[in-house]
Motif scaffolding. Structure first.
Motif: not given
Lengths: 325, 160
Positions: A272-277, A289-298, A310-311
């Motif tokens: 991991n690096m930024c830990r901010k998505g 299962g369906a993740p609740q995506h909160r990242d800005l990467y995908l 993005m965990c």
């Protein structure tokens, strides 16, 4: 003076920035403090575009905080910080700052600017999302443009409420529950003159809801403006469990604790690096299962596939996720 | 909102807060009738040209419309570009306008020497300025704010 308040050296994100002194710390609410920063040798600070943020260093880390002033020839920079108990430590460090402490900060960065041709600014804020929007309201008042604000906050937990009332008068609508807010929002989105632009700041799901509703009511993208908090201010989320298929173990992820932290606590090493998505480093494969995506990467498409998450910031829509770990 | 098919005076027939589609036709070639607005309420306007009265009517209609409204303009470039400029001044964005342009119709050229605007035919690369009689070369440069092409004194760079 605390050690976190005066780092030995400047973080790359604040290089070329300013070293400022805390001149005031005031309590806004139980969990929000306002911090005023000024040039230790006096004088005005660089002006900024309304809605700008400041990157502030704490220890080895950095966090971004919205500036709440109008930005016009400021003699001080004001930020308001929500304490996030289980965050990376930035908000906790900010809450420990005292008058006289010095901090490294970047120059203001603009990523949520008002549209200069707008004749009216419709501002919508939830919780700590009030901060950049307050900057917009102040700048609009300074420049003779009108603005109105819908401000959603839990009773007793609203920052800058008195200033917003004074600044906006009847143009401020305060909401403390979802139903009331929906009614006000729908009514306002359907009754704006043509020069109006919309600005939203709050938790991701809140912004998605507001922007989605605006689109449904015929607002084109060019009229919609939003400011993501970044992961620093993401909401706690709901608890869920993860089933690590290859390891044969099951872990509980409580509200307010990230999946990444949960895995680390269980002895797993996740790159991991930024830990901010943002960076995409902590990507995990999802088997079920369906993740609740909160990242800005995908991308939206990748998110819809529900095979990667993005965990560091993402959680779960389902009570349980199965991971390829 | 009912459909309005008859010519309409300023704002009349349009309920305040309209968020449907305004279809404005100019001249004899402008025709928005074929433009499908789907389920959205529609308000039709018909003008002889984009003269000051027509533009005032359009501004009035836009002035009582709300965000969400769309505008369809049909007719010669000279007219619909003037209308689009007026609509933009009212706060309408480009993505909220659809221009159905009759390319064979007249267009407008702006003279930077005297600041007059001259309506010229679709064909030709030169025109005489209606303000200062300069022979203008009509450049490709187009101003959406003025709804006009830039003209400049033709042949000035040729050795005499």
């Amino acid at each position: 003076m605390t050690t976190t308040a005066l780092p030995i050296s400047a973080h790359p994100a604040v290089e070329g920035g300013l070293q400022l002194e805390v001149t005031s710390v005031s309590v806004q609410t139980e969990s929000i403090v306002s911090i005023i920063l000024a040039n230790p040798s006096g004088g005005t600070l660089p002006s900024y575009v309304p809605g700008s943020h400041l990157v502030v260093q704490y220890g080895d880390g950095v966090n971004a905080y919205s500036l709440t002033g109008s930005g016009n020839a400021p003699s001080e920079y004001a930020i308001s910080v929500l304490r996030v108990e289980d965050g990376a430590g930035g908000s906790m460090a900010m809450h420990q700052l005292a008058v006289g402490d010095r901090v490294y900060v970047s120059r203001p960065r603009s990523a949520f600017a008002p549209v200069s041709t707008a004749t009216h600014h419709l501002l919508v804020a939830a919780g700590i999302g009030i901060t950049p929007v307050l900057s917009h309201a102040r700048a609009a008042a300074d420049r003779g443009t009108t603005s109105s604000l819908i401000y959603v906050y839990r009773p007793g937990a609203g920052a800058h409420v008195d200033e917003a009332r004074e600044l906006l008068g009847p143009a401020l609508t305060e909401c403390s529950n979802r139903t009331g807010f929906q009614e006000v929002l729908t009514e306002q989105l359907a009754s704006q003159n043509l020069g109006t632009h919309l600005y939203v700041c709050g938790p991701g799901a809140f912004m998605d809801g507001v922007l989605g509703q605006a689109r449904e009511l015929g607002w084109p993208e060019a009229r919609l403006h939003s400011e993501a908090f970044g992961a620093a201010e993401l909401d706690e989320g709901e608890p869920f469990s993860v089933n690590l298929v290859r390891s044969g173990i099951k872990l509980e992820v409580p509200a307010g604790v990230s999946l990444l932290e949960t895995l680390e606590n269980a002895g797993k090493t996740i790159p991991n690096m930024c830990r901010k998505g943002i960076c995409g480093e902590c990507s995990l494969s999802v088997l079920r299962g369906a993740p609740q995506h909160r990242d800005l990467y995908l991308t939206d498409e990748e998110k819809a596939e529900n095979t990667t998450m993005m965990c560091c910031v993402s959680r779960s829509e389902d009570p349980e996720l199965e991971l390829d770990l | 909102m009912r459909s309005v098919s008859m010519p309409s005076a300023a704002g009349s027939g349009l309920e305040p807060g309209f968020r449907g589609v305004i279809c404005a036709s100019f001249g004899v070639t402008g025709d928005t009738a074929g433009h499908d607005t789907g389920d959205r309420p529609r308000h039709d306007l018909r003008f002889v040209s984009a003269n000051p009265e027509a533009l005032a009517d359009l501004r009035s209609v836009l002035g009582c419309s709300h965000v969400g409204v769309r505008l369809v303009l049909a007719g010669p470039p000279a007219d619909i570009r003037a209308a689009a400029a007026a609509a933009a001044e009212c706060g309408l964005l480009e993505e909220e306008m659809t221009l159905l342009c009759d390319e064979a119709g007249p267009r407008v050229v702006y003279c930077p020497h005297c600041r007059a605007r001259t309506t010229v035919g679709a064909a030709g690369t030169e025109a005489e300025c209606s303000g200062c009689a300069t022979t203008l070369f009509i450049a490709d440069h187009f101003s959406r704010r003025m709804g006009a092409y830039l003209g400049y004194s033709a042949h000035v760079e040729e050795a005499s």
